[in-house]
Each structure stands twice: as structure tokens, then as C-alpha cells.
Motif scaffolding. Structure first.
Motif, PDB file in Angstrom:
ATOM      1  N   GLU A   1      -4.651 -22.818  -2.978  1.00 26.05           N
ATOM      2  CA  GLU A   1      -3.058 -22.788  -2.495  1.00 26.05           C
ATOM      3  C   GLU A   1      -2.326 -22.383  -3.821  1.00 26.05           C
ATOM      4  OE1 GLU A   1      -0.765 -25.688  -0.719  1.00 26.05           O
ATOM      5  OE2 GLU A   1       0.687 -23.668   0.077  1.00 26.05           O
TER       6      GLU A   1
ATOM      7  N   ASN B   1      -1.552 -19.103  -4.617  1.00 27.39           N
ATOM      8  CA  ASN B   1      -0.471 -17.646  -4.568  1.00 27.39           C
ATOM      9  C   ASN B   1       0.365 -17.821  -4.998  1.00 27.39           C
ATOM     10  OD1 ASN B   1      -0.455 -17.240  -1.393  1.00 27.39           O
ATOM     11  ND2 ASN B   1      -0.774 -19.363  -1.025  1.00 27.39           N
TER      12      ASN B   1
ATOM     13  N   GLU C   1       7.792 -18.172  -2.597  1.00 28.49           N
ATOM     14  CA  GLU C   1       7.243 -18.975  -2.640  1.00 28.49           C
ATOM     15  C   GLU C   1       6.815 -20.103  -4.423  1.00 28.49           C
ATOM     16  OE1 GLU C   1       3.740 -18.594  -1.426  1.00 28.49           O
ATOM     17  OE2 GLU C   1       3.137 -19.956  -3.181  1.00 28.49           O
TER      18      GLU C   1
ATOM     19  N   VAL D   1       7.965 -23.333  -1.898  1.00 27.46           N
ATOM     20  CA  VAL D   1       7.647 -23.683  -1.759  1.00 27.46           C
ATOM     21  C   VAL D   1       6.926 -24.912  -2.809  1.00 27.46           C
ATOM     22  CG1 VAL D   1       4.953 -24.199  -0.791  1.00 27.46           C
ATOM     23  CG2 VAL D   1       6.493 -22.030   0.249  1.00 27.46           C
ATOM     24  N   TRP D   2       6.302 -24.561  -3.644  1.00 30.04           N
ATOM     25  CA  TRP D   2       6.366 -25.865  -4.445  1.00 30.04           C
ATOM     26  C   TRP D   2       7.690 -26.724  -5.290  1.00 30.04           C
ATOM     27  CZ3 TRP D   2       0.689 -25.530  -5.100  1.00 30.04           C
ATOM     28  CH2 TRP D   2       0.593 -24.911  -5.010  1.00 30.04           C
TER      29      TRP D   2
ATOM     30  N   ARG E   1       2.570 -21.781   6.576  1.00 29.43           N
ATOM     31  CA  ARG E   1       2.572 -20.215   5.266  1.00 29.43           C
ATOM     32  C   ARG E   1       2.556 -19.597   6.569  1.00 29.43           C
ATOM     33  NH1 ARG E   1       2.292 -19.387   0.379  1.00 29.43           N
ATOM     34  NH2 ARG E   1       1.854 -21.937  -1.842  1.00 29.43           N
TER      35      ARG E   1
ATOM     36  N   GLU F   1      -6.084 -24.229   3.245  1.00 27.40           N
ATOM     37  CA  GLU F   1      -6.673 -22.488   2.599  1.00 27.40           C
ATOM     38  C   GLU F   1      -8.778 -23.477   3.160  1.00 27.40           C
ATOM     39  OE1 GLU F   1      -5.469 -21.331   0.271  1.00 27.40           O
ATOM     40  OE2 GLU F   1      -3.286 -21.484   1.237  1.00 27.40           O
TER      41      GLU F   1
END
Lengths: 225, 225
Positions: A107, A110, A146, A149-150, B56, B71
């Protein structure tokens, strides 16, 4: 030392290089490792010595006896499988726990496609008068989504997959550190800041810190993140 | 059957989806697998059922009991580690032999960045009157250089890493098949043609062949390859 048959070509500040370097350090193989730091500005990655091992002329490029591995993720997997001991595994031996580590490893692409490529590479490779500021605004919003999300993954835990440093952190940390180096404040992402602060003092990370980052400031390309 | 606790969301013709599907078939887990073929044209990958498993809103998305993996590469690794038997390993148990498999798996990203993104996605996403034909010519040469590398890897051998079908083939074949579907003749790459011909009749590949490819012709975007 197991590492005298090894050789690593690497470049300073490159996330793909840093990942296997952290793994080498985690396995106790970094200190004394035969190596060459290639200078991208002198195009040393296109030098004969690199090309002999990796016809693509890219780093990292890794030799271990008769083995040649030239892809960042592949070197990490090879080292993990070949040189892990019970106390330094980066992929849990529990198959169920390993699923999440693989998930975050893959992942992490991304972060490259949503942050590094559309913002950093775009700025580097597009002549200043051709840079589309409206497009950059849109891409900046995508990049923030993005990072959010992390930031969420790190809520309530020190590492990406819980309370242990894993291969997921190896794949993600160098990219986040690069974003900070490139001006990101992570003002809206407190967990990312806490995470970067914590990981950067980890011995394997300190030992492999990009040398040219120590005595210079990066550009502020990502100041809006 | 081990697969009644599993569920796969997938899309037809997507390389990231096809990879874990081939792995499932290689492990004997494809037949009877609970699944949903989502239609991209109806935006079903943004449907509530997918989003519940994968925020996602992307496929493939895979469930195995309590495990969620979203993924493509991560699903492949999870299945390989959890469901391999001696006779259906896709990553060799010899650590040295596995190095080359990992190398080709990760190296396969180049097919996406040198062929799919600059040629296929570019054509799809750029209005026809804005497509830069000079740029496409340059990118076509880059794509050919990339295909030449893979054609070379197959010189004198049936599979990417020797005489056995491995995870390297799982990662690479769906992309090559997609290029053929998109009009590539591989006229200059006879090993690639031979390879695609051979692999496409492999039972795991036949069983998972993209349904909408069976009764329609693709666009000829890649006719210059």
C-alpha cells in the motif's frame, strides 16, 4: 560477520535505497558492509561498476556472493528471508499477522503515486514557467487525503502494524522522512509527526541516515502538506 | 474446500485483480470461491460492499475469515505463505532461488510505469486533441526498450525464472496479456509471444481469464509495440 561477501551500491536520500539499508542494519549487517555511495549528480549510477550488476543503471543494487538483487523491495524480502533471527524479524512469523504487514508494504506505493510523483517529481521535472499551479492545488489535496489515511493507521499505536517495528515501517518511514525533508510540516497529521520523531532515533535508522541530509536543508516543495 | 470463508471482489481485465486470482487457482482455491465481479463502468468498486472492506474503493479486495487484504501483491504473498503445499509453491523454498523471483516480481512495476501508464492510461485520460504524438513516439521507444529487457529474460527458458512457473510469472503475465489485448503484436519480441501463448493455456490462467475479453476485441492503442 556475514557481510564480507556482500556489496551495496546506494544513493543518499533515495527511499528505495534507504529501505534495504535499514533492513541490513536491523539484521546487524550494515556495520562494515562493503559499499559504494554513488553520486546521482555525477551520474555515477550509470557507471560501469553499477551497470555490470544492474543493467538498468539504478540503485540500490545488491550483491551477496553469487546473488544479485536490484529492486529495493526484492532486496528487503531476500534479506528478511535469509538473515532473520527470532529477535529481528520484520515480517511476523504468524501468517495472519503478516497479512497486515504485506498490506501496508504494498500500500505504501500510494505515497509515491499520490505525493512524490505528482508534487516532488512534477516540480523537479517541469520548467518553472510551465508548472500548472491549479493542477498542483488539486494534487496537494489528493496528497493530503493520502497522508490522512496513514495518520489514521497510526492512531493509538507506535508503529504501522501495532507495537512492533516491521517491514511496513521500513517501506513507509523513508518516504515520510523525505516529505519532511522536502518541507512538509504535517501540521494536520500529528500522528505522522510523532511517528517520524520516534523512528528517526531508532539505531538502524540513525546509522543509515542520508549523509547529505545532515548538513543541508531540503527544498520546501511540500510546504503545503 | 478451504475457501468458504473467503470472498474476493475483482474486476475483469485488471492486472492487479488477475494476479491473486491466478494464485488462488494455483492453490486449488478458485473453484467455488465466493466472489463478486464488480463492473468498473457502473462504479461498483465504489459501492458500499467494497468500501466496507477497502476504504480506498479499489479492487482486488480479499477477505479470508478475519483477514482483510486489499493490495494485489499483498494478497499474493498472503496466499503463498498460508496455502502453499510442496507441489504448488510459487516462491521457491530455496532462499537463493527465491531472490530472483522477488527480483522479477518487484521489477515488473517497470511494465506499468514504462508501458501501461505512459501509453495506455495516457491515451485513455488525455482528450484526443490534446494527445502529444511526439511524446507518444518517445514513450513508445522507451516501452520497446522495456519489452526488450523482458524478452531477453525469456531467452532459452519457458518461464521468467527458469523451468518452473513462479510468482514472477504471476506478476508479469497479466500485464503482457493486457498489452496483447491492447493491440501489441510483439513483432520484435518473439520470446514474449511464445511465452504468452504458452502461459495462456495454463489451467490456472484459463480458469481466471477476463470474461469480457472472451467475446470482444480490445482497442489497438499499443499497435506500435
Amino acid at each position: 560477520m556475514a557481510n564480507k561477501n556482500m556489496f551495496l551500491f546506494w544513493g543518499s536520500g533515495s527511499s528505495p535505497c534507504w529501505k534495504p539499508m535499514i533492513v541490513l542494519a536491523e539484521k546487524g549487517l550494515w556495520e562494515g558492509l562493503p559499499q559504494k555511495l554513488v553520486e546521482f549528480s555525477k551520474k555515477e549510477h550509470k557507471g560501469e561498476d553499477v551497470l555490470k550488476t544492474n543493467p538498468r543503471g539504478q540503485v540500490p543494487t545488491f550483491i551477496d556472493g553469487d546473488i544479485r538483487v536490484n529492486e529495493s523491495g526484492a532486496i528487503c524480502m531476500y534479506l528478511e528471508n535469509k538473515y532473520s533471527k527470532e529477535d529481528n524479524r520484520l515480517i511476523p512469523s504468524s501468517l495472519d499477522a503478516s497479512a497486515q504487514v504485506y498490506q501496508r508494504m504494498f500500500e505504501s506505493d500510494n505515497l509515491k503515486s499520490k505525493v512524490t510523483e505528482p508534487l516532488v517529481y512534477y516540480r523537479w521535472m517541469t520548467p518553472k514557467d510551465k508548472q500548472d499551479e491549479e493542477l498542483i492545488k488539486t494534487k496537494t489535496e489528493d496528497a493530503k487525503a493520502e497522508l490522512k489515511v496513514w495518520n489514521g493507521y497510526l492512531e493509538g499505536q507506535d508503529y504501522l502494524c501495532g507495537d512492533q517495528f516491521t517491514m511496513a515501517d521500513v517501506f513507509v518511514f523513508p518516504q515520510l522522512a523525505f516529505f519532511k525533508r522536502s518541507g512538509a510540516s504535517f501540521a494536520d497529521f500529528p500522528n505522522l509527526n510523532k511517528y517520524v520523531d520516534k523512528i528517526q532515533s531508532r539505531p538502524s535508522v540513525e546509522a543509515t541516515w542520508p549523509p547529505h541530509w545532515k548538513d543541508s536543508k531540503g527544498p520546501d516543495i511540500l510546504k503545503d502538506l
